[in-house]
Design a protein around this motif. Structure first.
Motif, mmCIF file in Angstrom:
data_model
loop_
_atom_site.group_PDB
_atom_site.id
_atom_site.type_symbol
_atom_site.label_atom_id
_atom_site.label_comp_id
_atom_site.label_asym_id
_atom_site.label_seq_id
_atom_site.Cartn_x
_atom_site.Cartn_y
_atom_site.Cartn_z
ATOM 1 N N ALA A 76 53.784 10.113 86.711
ATOM 2 C CA ALA A 76 53.042 10.915 85.388
ATOM 3 C C ALA A 76 54.441 11.321 84.485
ATOM 4 O O ALA A 76 55.430 11.634 85.630
ATOM 5 N N SER A 77 54.309 11.137 83.328
ATOM 6 C CA SER A 77 54.651 12.261 82.317
ATOM 7 C C SER A 77 54.123 13.159 81.981
ATOM 8 O O SER A 77 53.379 12.884 80.848
ATOM 9 N N HIS A 78 54.823 14.236 81.772
ATOM 10 C CA HIS A 78 54.618 14.425 80.759
ATOM 11 C C HIS A 78 55.125 14.360 79.296
ATOM 12 O O HIS A 78 56.238 14.771 79.309
ATOM 13 N N ALA A 79 54.380 14.733 78.279
ATOM 14 C CA ALA A 79 54.694 14.162 77.185
ATOM 15 C C ALA A 79 54.444 14.994 76.373
ATOM 16 O O ALA A 79 52.131 15.009 76.271
ATOM 17 N N HIS A 80 54.538 15.562 75.139
ATOM 18 C CA HIS A 80 53.704 16.486 73.842
ATOM 19 C C HIS A 80 53.455 15.367 72.965
ATOM 20 O O HIS A 80 52.960 15.160 72.303
#
Ligand SMILES: [Zn+2]
Length: 430
Positions: free
Chosen positions: A231-235
């Protein structure tokens, strides 16, 4: 003959999450933690010791899945103060009570997306043993962060605290070592970040990604080789697109994704976990006044971008599962059903699609669909019996009192919003 009693949920209106339809007058029989029979009510062979729950007139659907939360965090509006006043051991107890709040609200499986090292693997084992009522737990441990992008502007004493929460790695070998180490410590998936965050310091940019392509590919190869999804936190767009191209499995937040990002995610089968509840928590006046001006600006931009871009993503066909980032400031545990309501009211899902996002789509997103997410023979017996039908009114999911029983692993754990399961002490689970 086995002395394991069966649990029979009799004559309910069953939500088939695979087809999005309701099948009337269906019975589910479970033995131990597994569903052993599903079919027309009345056509199963009764056993004398069966525990029978009458579900006639009620809606029965799979236990819901929360794909992004932080169990050790309580949603405190002043994170720094809370951190300074919380001894590390206390996080174990907070994590348990927050897990129970999730269970009571209908989420029988939750994915913890980053905590202090050691807490979640221990909690997962305790919950699997049935020591306490609680949801099934899929957990990262600490996250792996790119060097320098996730700035922590803290005193030295708190830098040590932060290092127990996420680990800075750089270079292909370092990445591989970190993933094997997390596997060894009990992580069941990998959490990383390909952009900065909203609250991660004023210099933490959401607009660019520091990882090299080689590092990203190494993360994917090493995690998948160890049977862990990523899972990648990406804004920002750069981090969303880079993670998607590298083959990561879920994009968390996805605030500034554009149509090109959506096309890439559709092509790669990448899931979006919207976490709109997190942004809604942060833009409350109480929280805004605690932030420096630059962070206020960043927060408002993220909140409004999410609303527009997630709707665009859904309309184009990006796969979406439910996750709230519960535990972040102003975003309390036990309200994850509201994210499904937001998916209907703001993103454009039908109630059926929102309930699928909360069940089978969540299971697929976190690689659990062989075990949970639908009510079929052979799957684990995680289910909800609801007095009201959420397909007629999605806000049914916001009030746990609507659920007459919540069953996990074939055990009735919650009745009418109250935990009724306690571990049988005469049979130690370990
Ligand atoms: Zn998070």
């Amino acid at each position: 003959m086995s002395d394991i009693k069966r649990l029979v949920v009799n004559s309910g209106n069953l939500f088939d999450s695979l087809t999005g339809t309701i099948k009337e007058n269906q019975t589910i029989v479970s033995k131990g933690n597994q569903i052993v029979w599903v079919g027309e009510a009345g056509s199963f062979e009764k056993e004398e010791t069966d525990q029978i729950i009458d579900a006639s007139g009620k809606t029965v659907f799979p236990g819901m899945i929360e794909c992004h939360l932080h169990l050790h965090m309580n949603g405190e509006t002043n994170m720094e103060r809370a951190t300074l006043r919380t001894k590390k051991d206390m996080y174990h107890f907070y994590s348990l009570v927050n897990a129970q709040k999730q269970l009571v609200s209908g989420f029988t499986c939750v994915r913890d997306a980053g905590s202090f090292t050691g807490i979640m693997p221990s909690l997962r084992r305790i919950l699997d043993y049935g020591v306490f009522a609680g949801p099934r737990l899929v957990n990262s441990d600490k996250g792996i962060w790119q060097w320098g992008n996730q700035e922590e502007v803290y005193p030295e004493s708190m830098i040590a605290w932060a290092r127990e929460h996420h680990q800075v790695v750089a270079g292909v070998d370092s990445v591989k070592h970190a993933i094997r180490d997390l596997k060894f410590r009990g992580a069941t998936f990998i959490k990383t970040a390909t952009t900065g965050g909203v609250l991660h310091g004023m210099e933490s940019k959401v607009s660019f990604s520091l990882w090299t392509d080689e590092e990203l590919i190494a993360i994917r190869e090493e995690a998948h080789r160890n049977d862990m999804h990523i899972a990648s936190h990406a804004h920002g767009k750069a981090g969303i697109d880079k993670a998607t191209i590298a083959g990561f499995d879920t994009i968390e937040h996805g605030s500034f994704m554009d149509e090109e990002s959506a096309d890439l995610m559709i092509k790669n089968g990448t899931y979006l976990i919207p976490t709109q509840m997190a942004a809604m928590g942060l833009v409350s006046p109480e929280l805004m006044k605690t932030m420096p001006p630059e962070v206020q600006k960043k927060t408002i931009e993220v909140d409004s971008a999410m609303k527009i871009n997630h709707k665009m993503a859904f309309e184009k066909g990006v796969k979406i599962a439910i996750g709230t980032d519960a535990g972040t400031p102003g975003n309390y545990h036990g309200n994850s059903g509201t994210e499904a309501v937001i998916m209907v009211k703001d993103v454009g899902m039908t109630p059926t699609q929102a309930l699928q996002a909360a069940t089978i789509e969540g299971a697929k997103a976190i690689w659990m669909d062989e075990k949970i997410g639908s009510l079929e023979k052979g799957k684990l017996a995680d289910l909800i019996i609801s007095n009201k039908n959420p397909l007629e009114d999605i806000t049914v999911l916001q009030n746990p009192k609507n659920f007459s029983q919540i069953i996990k692993d074939g055990k009735v754990m919650v009745e009418k919003g109250v935990i009724t399961y306690f571990s049988p002490i005469e049979k130690p689970p370990i």
